[in-house]
Design an enzyme around this catalytic site. Structure first.
Site, PDB file in Angstrom:
ATOM      1  N   ARG A 179       0.822  -1.218   0.000  1.00  0.00           N
ATOM      2  CA  ARG A 179       0.000   0.000   0.000  1.00  0.00           C
ATOM      3  C   ARG A 179       0.862   1.277   0.000  1.00  0.00           C
ATOM      4  NH1 ARG A 179      -2.554  -3.534  -1.052  1.00  0.00           N
ATOM      5  NH2 ARG A 179      -4.415  -4.389  -0.084  1.00  0.00           N
ATOM      6  N   SER A 228     -10.091  -0.213   4.618  1.00  0.00           N
ATOM      7  CA  SER A 228      -9.309  -0.612   5.803  1.00  0.00           C
ATOM      8  C   SER A 228      -8.609   0.594   6.401  1.00  0.00           C
ATOM      9  CB  SER A 228      -8.253  -1.645   5.411  1.00  0.00           C
ATOM     10  OG  SER A 228      -8.887  -2.814   4.985  1.00  0.00           O
ATOM     11  N   GLU A 298      -3.548   2.881   7.191  1.00  0.00           N
ATOM     12  CA  GLU A 298      -3.496   2.744   5.731  1.00  0.00           C
ATOM     13  C   GLU A 298      -4.133   3.989   5.096  1.00  0.00           C
ATOM     14  OE1 GLU A 298      -4.733  -1.041   4.014  1.00  0.00           O
ATOM     15  OE2 GLU A 298      -5.621   0.022   2.319  1.00  0.00           O
TER      16      GLU A 298
HETATM   17  C1  LIG Z   1     -15.246  -0.041   0.614  1.00  0.00           C
HETATM   18  C2  LIG Z   1     -13.793   0.134   0.324  1.00  0.00           C
HETATM   19  C3  LIG Z   1     -13.010  -0.969   0.045  1.00  0.00           C
HETATM   20  C4  LIG Z   1     -11.647  -0.819  -0.226  1.00  0.00           C
HETATM   21  N1  LIG Z   1     -10.898  -1.931  -0.504  1.00  0.00           N
HETATM   22  C5  LIG Z   1      -9.596  -1.792  -0.818  1.00  0.00           C
HETATM   23  C6  LIG Z   1      -8.800  -2.937  -1.137  1.00  0.00           C
HETATM   24  O1  LIG Z   1      -9.248  -4.060  -1.157  1.00  0.00           O
HETATM   25  N2  LIG Z   1      -7.503  -2.748  -1.451  1.00  0.00           N
HETATM   26  C7  LIG Z   1      -6.934  -1.504  -1.475  1.00  0.00           C
HETATM   27  O2  LIG Z   1      -5.748  -1.396  -1.797  1.00  0.00           O
HETATM   28  N3  LIG Z   1      -7.658  -0.403  -1.146  1.00  0.00           N
HETATM   29  C8  LIG Z   1      -8.965  -0.512  -0.822  1.00  0.00           C
HETATM   30  N4  LIG Z   1      -9.706   0.592  -0.489  1.00  0.00           N
HETATM   31  C9  LIG Z   1      -9.053   1.899  -0.360  1.00  0.00           C
HETATM   32  C10 LIG Z   1      -9.092   2.755  -1.645  1.00  0.00           C
HETATM   33  O3  LIG Z   1     -10.226   2.452  -2.417  1.00  0.00           O
HETATM   34  C11 LIG Z   1      -7.850   2.539  -2.503  1.00  0.00           C
HETATM   35  O4  LIG Z   1      -6.711   2.857  -1.768  1.00  0.00           O
HETATM   36  C12 LIG Z   1      -7.918   3.376  -3.783  1.00  0.00           C
HETATM   37  O5  LIG Z   1      -6.912   2.936  -4.659  1.00  0.00           O
HETATM   38  C13 LIG Z   1      -7.751   4.872  -3.524  1.00  0.00           C
HETATM   39  O6  LIG Z   1      -8.006   5.546  -4.750  1.00  0.00           O
HETATM   40  P1  LIG Z   1      -8.640   7.000  -4.755  1.00  0.00           P
HETATM   41  O7  LIG Z   1      -8.659   7.468  -6.148  1.00  0.00           O
HETATM   42  O8  LIG Z   1      -9.913   7.036  -4.035  1.00  0.00           O
HETATM   43  O9  LIG Z   1      -7.511   7.800  -3.954  1.00  0.00           O
HETATM   44  P2  LIG Z   1      -7.740   8.952  -2.870  1.00  0.00           P
HETATM   45  O10 LIG Z   1      -8.382   8.371  -1.675  1.00  0.00           O
HETATM   46  O11 LIG Z   1      -8.375  10.125  -3.494  1.00  0.00           O
HETATM   47  O12 LIG Z   1      -6.220   9.307  -2.541  1.00  0.00           O
HETATM   48  C14 LIG Z   1      -5.381   8.364  -1.935  1.00  0.00           C
HETATM   49  C15 LIG Z   1      -3.928   8.834  -2.114  1.00  0.00           C
HETATM   50  O13 LIG Z   1      -3.612   8.771  -3.510  1.00  0.00           O
HETATM   51  C16 LIG Z   1      -3.142  10.052  -3.937  1.00  0.00           C
HETATM   52  N5  LIG Z   1      -3.606  10.266  -5.316  1.00  0.00           N
HETATM   53  C17 LIG Z   1      -4.879  10.199  -5.787  1.00  0.00           C
HETATM   54  N6  LIG Z   1      -4.887  10.474  -7.106  1.00  0.00           N
HETATM   55  C18 LIG Z   1      -3.594  10.717  -7.458  1.00  0.00           C
HETATM   56  C19 LIG Z   1      -2.948  11.074  -8.681  1.00  0.00           C
HETATM   57  N7  LIG Z   1      -3.616  11.248  -9.832  1.00  0.00           N
HETATM   58  N8  LIG Z   1      -1.607  11.258  -8.668  1.00  0.00           N
HETATM   59  C20 LIG Z   1      -0.898  11.084  -7.517  1.00  0.00           C
HETATM   60  N9  LIG Z   1      -1.453  10.766  -6.338  1.00  0.00           N
HETATM   61  C21 LIG Z   1      -2.785  10.587  -6.312  1.00  0.00           C
HETATM   62  C22 LIG Z   1      -3.772  11.068  -2.976  1.00  0.00           C
HETATM   63  O14 LIG Z   1      -3.016  12.253  -2.951  1.00  0.00           O
HETATM   64  C23 LIG Z   1      -3.705  10.288  -1.670  1.00  0.00           C
HETATM   65  O15 LIG Z   1      -2.432  10.392  -1.099  1.00  0.00           O
HETATM   66  C24 LIG Z   1     -11.061   0.477  -0.214  1.00  0.00           C
HETATM   67  C25 LIG Z   1     -11.863   1.581   0.069  1.00  0.00           C
HETATM   68  C26 LIG Z   1     -13.214   1.424   0.322  1.00  0.00           C
HETATM   69  C27 LIG Z   1     -14.064   2.634   0.620  1.00  0.00           C
END
Ligand SMILES: Cc1cc2nc3c(=O)[nH]c(=O)nc-3n(C[C@H](O)[C@H](O)[C@H](O)COP(=O)(O)OP(=O)(O)OC[C@H]3O[C@@H](n4cnc5c(N)ncnc54)[C@H](O)[C@@H]3O)c2cc1C
Length: 303
Positions: A179, A228, A298
């Site tokens: 992660r 998580s 995380e």
């Molecule tokens: C119900 C649920 C289940 C989930 N299950 C999982 C799972 O099984 N496995 C898992 O790994 N995660 C899981 N997650 C967590 C999350 O969905 C992931 O980490 C996802 O990849 C985050 O993407 P996001 O676009 O929402 O990022 P954000 O939450 O918007 O940002 C997360 C980080 O990424 C950075 N970021 C976002 N976009 C960019 C970009 N374009 N360039 C550079 N940095 C950027 C942000 O600055 C921040 O530091 C879950 C979340 C939920 C709500």
């Protein structure tokens, strides 16, 4: 006078960005932009739809203090909000294209759309992303995945803006961990995935369906959450440790440790970030006390 000049300048920047297709919002509640539905206001929220607008943003004073937000599914914003600009990639940054066994997509593309495109075109390798919400930028930055597989396995190269300059980075130049990645200070604008072409992909569909079924049974998907809260410590499940210290179901204010999954905190009733942070502190304290394990968050806590 200085203040007046600054205001006029930022007014001009906002007009220029709007003319380039950006949606510029002032005092925007961040609770509207994250899956936790928690957070105060950002001074500015700018949705940027193309590279020209992104460059204009980078060349302005606004880029002195910004945060790049994807789908907001791994984030806890503070109750005080964000002093600066929250940037979100939209429009062209959501595009997905296929060439042979490669998929190329913008940093703002939804991970679910990229997985769907891969499956429809008999390309395998992204099945571990099934059921993970958010964007490609967020997924690659945090090396999203399940217990056994991570998205970095199929990344070929990444286009980023680092210190406002564009770079194309080969996967072998990026450090990916559990992660985590070395891309945290970049803006990911495009990702190329190298996948495997099949004639039929029934196995992939089955893996995707199993991943989703498991989530439906084990995760509180109908209540706002951020996935998580803690990383799994080596050899342990954070959820099980939290269950063993008897905290499942524990409430503080409007936040509750899910009854279904110990590693999820749910926003049951207009929770504040303060409520969530108090639960995080309580969990860390109890797990440390009983198991001598220091849980690491995380989710990204943004102040
Ligand atoms: C119900 C649920 C289940 C989930 N299950 C999982 C799972 O099984 N496995 C898992 O790994 N995660 C899981 N997650 C967590 C999350 O969905 C992931 O980490 C996802 O990849 C985050 O993407 P996001 O676009 O929402 O990022 P954000 O939450 O918007 O940002 C997360 C980080 O990424 C950075 N970021 C976002 N976009 C960019 C970009 N374009 N360039 C550079 N940095 C950027 C942000 O600055 C921040 O530091 C879950 C979340 C939920 C709500």
């Amino acid at each position: 006078m200085e203040e007046r000049r600054r205001v006029i300048n930022s007014d001009l920047i906002f007009k220029t960005l709007s003319a380039l297709g950006c949606n510029v919002l002032k005092d925007e509640p961040l609770s509207k932009h994250c899956s936790f539905k928690i957070g105060g206001k950002a001074d500015f929220f700018i949705a940027i739809p193309n590279e020209q607008a992104l460059l204009t943003f980078f060349n302005s004073v606004l880029a002195n203090n910004y945060f790049i937000l994807g789908g907001g599914t791994n984030i806890l914003f503070s109750d005080e909000g964000y002093k600066g600009v929250v940037v979100h990639l939209t429009g062209n940054f959501g595009k997905i294209s296929i060439l042979g066994d490669e998929i190329s997509c913008g940093g703002g593309a939804l991970l679910s759309n990229v997985l769907k495109t891969a499956l429809e075109n008999n390309l395998s390798g992204l099945e571990c992303a099934a059921g993970i919400p958010g964007t490609i930028g967020g997924a690659v930055c945090g090396n999203a995945g399940n217990r056994d597989k991570w998205i970095s396995t199929v990344v070929k190269s990444i286009e980023v803006y680092k210190n406002q300059k564009k770079e194309i980075i080969n996967k072998n130049k990026v450090q990916f961990g559990y992660r985590a990645s070395s891309l945290e200070n970049c803006v990911i604008t495009k990702v190329n995935f190298s996948l495997k072409k099949h004639t039929r992909n029934d196995n992939d569909l089955q893996e995707v369906s199993e991943n989703i079924q498991k989530r439906l049974k084990t995760q509180p998907l109908n209540i706002p959450n951020a996935g998580s809260i803690f990383k799994n410590p080596n050899g342990f499940s954070a959820g099980k440790l939290i269950e063993k210290v008897g905290l499942k179901g524990k409430r503080i204010g409007g936040a509750q440790i899910s009854e279904l999954h110990g590693n999820f905190i749910v926003n049951t009733d207009s929770a504040s970030a303060k409520d969530v942070l108090a639960l995080i502190d309580l969990i860390k304290e109890k797990v440390e006390e009983k198991f001598n394990i220091n849980l690491e968050t995380e989710i990204k806590i943004i102040k």
